[in-house]
Motif scaffolding. Structure first.
Motif, PDB file in Angstrom:
ATOM      1  N   PRO A 136      52.905  21.921  18.927  1.00 33.11           N
ATOM      2  CA  PRO A 136      54.088  22.504  18.275  1.00 33.11           C
ATOM      3  C   PRO A 136      55.407  22.173  18.966  1.00 33.11           C
ATOM      4  CG  PRO A 136      52.333  24.123  18.359  1.00 33.11           C
ATOM      5  CD  PRO A 136      51.888  22.963  19.201  1.00 33.11           C
ATOM      6  N   ASP A 139      57.776  19.434  17.534  1.00 31.83           N
ATOM      7  CA  ASP A 139      58.516  19.667  16.294  1.00 31.83           C
ATOM      8  C   ASP A 139      60.014  19.683  16.600  1.00 31.83           C
ATOM      9  OD1 ASP A 139      59.765  20.858  14.004  1.00 31.83           O
ATOM     10  OD2 ASP A 139      57.834  21.695  13.429  1.00 31.83           O
ATOM     11  N   VAL A 141      62.273  21.363  15.138  1.00 32.57           N
ATOM     12  CA  VAL A 141      62.643  22.783  15.150  1.00 32.57           C
ATOM     13  C   VAL A 141      61.487  23.530  15.811  1.00 32.57           C
ATOM     14  CG1 VAL A 141      63.502  24.724  13.800  1.00 32.57           C
ATOM     15  CG2 VAL A 141      63.860  22.388  12.977  1.00 32.57           C
ATOM     16  N   PHE A 144      60.001  27.421  15.060  1.00 30.24           N
ATOM     17  CA  PHE A 144      59.128  27.764  13.947  1.00 30.24           C
ATOM     18  C   PHE A 144      57.677  27.377  14.238  1.00 30.24           C
ATOM     19  CE2 PHE A 144      63.284  27.371  11.846  1.00 30.24           C
ATOM     20  CZ  PHE A 144      63.341  28.612  11.219  1.00 30.24           C
ATOM     21  N   SER A 145      57.467  26.174  14.776  1.00 29.08           N
ATOM     22  CA  SER A 145      56.099  25.720  15.030  1.00 29.08           C
ATOM     23  C   SER A 145      55.441  26.494  16.155  1.00 29.08           C
ATOM     24  CB  SER A 145      56.099  24.222  15.351  1.00 29.08           C
ATOM     25  OG  SER A 145      56.429  23.473  14.208  1.00 29.08           O
ATOM     26  N   ASP A 149      52.206  28.768  15.623  1.00 26.91           N
ATOM     27  CA  ASP A 149      51.012  28.493  16.415  1.00 26.91           C
ATOM     28  C   ASP A 149      50.591  29.715  17.218  1.00 26.91           C
ATOM     29  OD1 ASP A 149      49.237  26.123  17.441  1.00 26.91           O
ATOM     30  OD2 ASP A 149      49.829  27.206  19.243  1.00 26.91           O
ATOM     31  N   SER A 200      50.114  31.392   8.782  1.00 27.31           N
ATOM     32  CA  SER A 200      50.610  30.586   9.909  1.00 27.31           C
ATOM     33  C   SER A 200      50.057  29.164   9.854  1.00 27.31           C
ATOM     34  CB  SER A 200      50.241  31.243  11.239  1.00 27.31           C
ATOM     35  OG  SER A 200      48.838  31.426  11.354  1.00 27.31           O
ATOM     36  N   VAL A 203      52.147  27.225   7.412  1.00 25.40           N
ATOM     37  CA  VAL A 203      53.438  26.863   8.000  1.00 25.40           C
ATOM     38  C   VAL A 203      53.288  25.666   8.935  1.00 25.40           C
ATOM     39  CG1 VAL A 203      55.268  27.643   9.561  1.00 25.40           C
ATOM     40  CG2 VAL A 203      54.398  29.178   7.795  1.00 25.40           C
ATOM     41  N   LEU A 204      52.261  25.673   9.771  1.00 29.01           N
ATOM     42  CA  LEU A 204      52.031  24.557  10.694  1.00 29.01           C
ATOM     43  C   LEU A 204      51.772  23.262   9.945  1.00 29.01           C
ATOM     44  CD1 LEU A 204      49.797  26.302  13.386  1.00 29.01           C
ATOM     45  CD2 LEU A 204      52.078  25.353  13.745  1.00 29.01           C
ATOM     46  N   LEU A 206      52.753  22.445   6.913  1.00 28.26           N
ATOM     47  CA  LEU A 206      53.985  21.994   6.258  1.00 28.26           C
ATOM     48  C   LEU A 206      54.958  21.394   7.260  1.00 28.26           C
ATOM     49  CD1 LEU A 206      54.562  24.945   3.760  1.00 28.26           C
ATOM     50  CD2 LEU A 206      53.878  22.591   3.202  1.00 28.26           C
ATOM     51  N   ARG A 207      54.951  21.905   8.489  1.00 29.18           N
ATOM     52  CA  ARG A 207      55.855  21.352   9.509  1.00 29.18           C
ATOM     53  C   ARG A 207      55.393  19.984   9.990  1.00 29.18           C
ATOM     54  NH1 ARG A 207      60.625  23.100   9.519  1.00 29.18           N
ATOM     55  NH2 ARG A 207      60.852  22.113  11.555  1.00 29.18           N
ATOM     56  N   ILE A 208      54.081  19.750   9.969  1.00 27.62           N
ATOM     57  CA  ILE A 208      53.545  18.495  10.510  1.00 27.62           C
ATOM     58  C   ILE A 208      53.461  17.407   9.449  1.00 27.62           C
ATOM     59  CG2 ILE A 208      51.481  17.443  11.522  1.00 27.62           C
ATOM     60  CD1 ILE A 208      50.995  20.083  12.976  1.00 27.62           C
TER      61      ILE A 208
END
Length: 241
Positions: A136, A139, A141, A144-145, A149, A200, A203-204, A206-208
């Motif tokens: 994380p 990232d 940002v 958020f990650s 996590d 969660s 979210v992880l 979508l961030r990756i």
């Protein structure tokens, strides 16, 4: 291979520690359950020391013979990773001091509240050191990650650690104990944990992943789909039990 084994043993230790929530909320008077918590804390402590001494040779591309090289140990201590490992070790040491007092049945309510707060803070710091040293942090940002996590790993620890404790309660109930009481209370806790894991995890992912097509076009996306499928199967089994 040694670093990987140490990392997975550390995860196992955190999961066993996650069973503390089950013990406090669902089954307070269980001596064998308490032993598992001490095993978990011990595993995290030992693997933290192992990760610290292995980091130097791993980063320098050297073998296990260099694990106690003073220069490499100093290099590890200078970087954020080494400092976070020391923070984890301090948090686990605090847990090892707090746990025996917290799990005494005769602890006054006021003292119990303070010990629970101390255990919660120490547990949070342990989880944070894992999230702050993993993927994380790459990232853009990071907040958020790392937060996602932290929630993801913490919910997994509470859920799986609770399942381990529930199995122990069903397999070896105390004399006169009704395991159904602990199972009923844990059911609600598990529901909230699984919900947190799902949100969660989304979210992880979508961030990756750069796009939705990555779900079936990349190895990471396929793994995410397999994890979702496995979670669905677990929820179906849980709903029928």
């Amino acid at each position: 291979a040694v670093s990987t084994a140490v990392r997975w043993l550390a995860y196992l230790g955190v999961v066993l520690l996650g069973g503390l929530v089950f013990v406090l909320l669902c089954r307070p008077a269980a001596p064998r359950a308490r032993r598992l918590l001490h095993v978990g804390a011990g595993l995290v402590a030992v693997t933290t020391v192992g990760a610290f001494v292995l980091q130097g040779p791993y980063a320098a591309g050297r073998g296990l013979t260099a694990v106690f090289d003073p220069g490499l140990l100093a290099d590890t201590l200078r970087v954020a990773y080494g400092k976070l490992l020391l923070l984890r070790l301090a948090a686990v040491a605090a847990l090892l001091v707090v746990l025996p007092r917290l799990l005494r049945p005769e602890v006054p309510d006021r003292s119990r509240s303070r010990l629970e707060n101390a255990a919660m803070i120490a547990g949070f710091l342990v989880l944070l050191t894992f999230s702050a040293t993993g993927h994380p942090v790459t990232d853009p940002v990071m907040f958020f990650s790392v937060t996602a996590d932290l929630v993801h790993f913490g919910a997994i620890a509470v859920w799986v650690g609770g399942l381990v404790q529930l199995f122990l309660a069903l397999y070896r109930p105390l004399p006169g104990e009704d395991p159904g009481f602990a199972a009923t209370r844990f059911s609600r806790l598990a529901t909230w944990s699984v919900t947190a894991i799902a949100i969660s995890g989304a979210v992880l992912a979508l961030r990756i992943m750069p796009s939705l097509s990555g779900l079936w076009a990349t190895l990471f996306g396929v793994v995410v789909l397999l994890k979702v499928a496995g979670l669905v199967v677990l929820l179906v089994v849980a709903s029928r039990s």
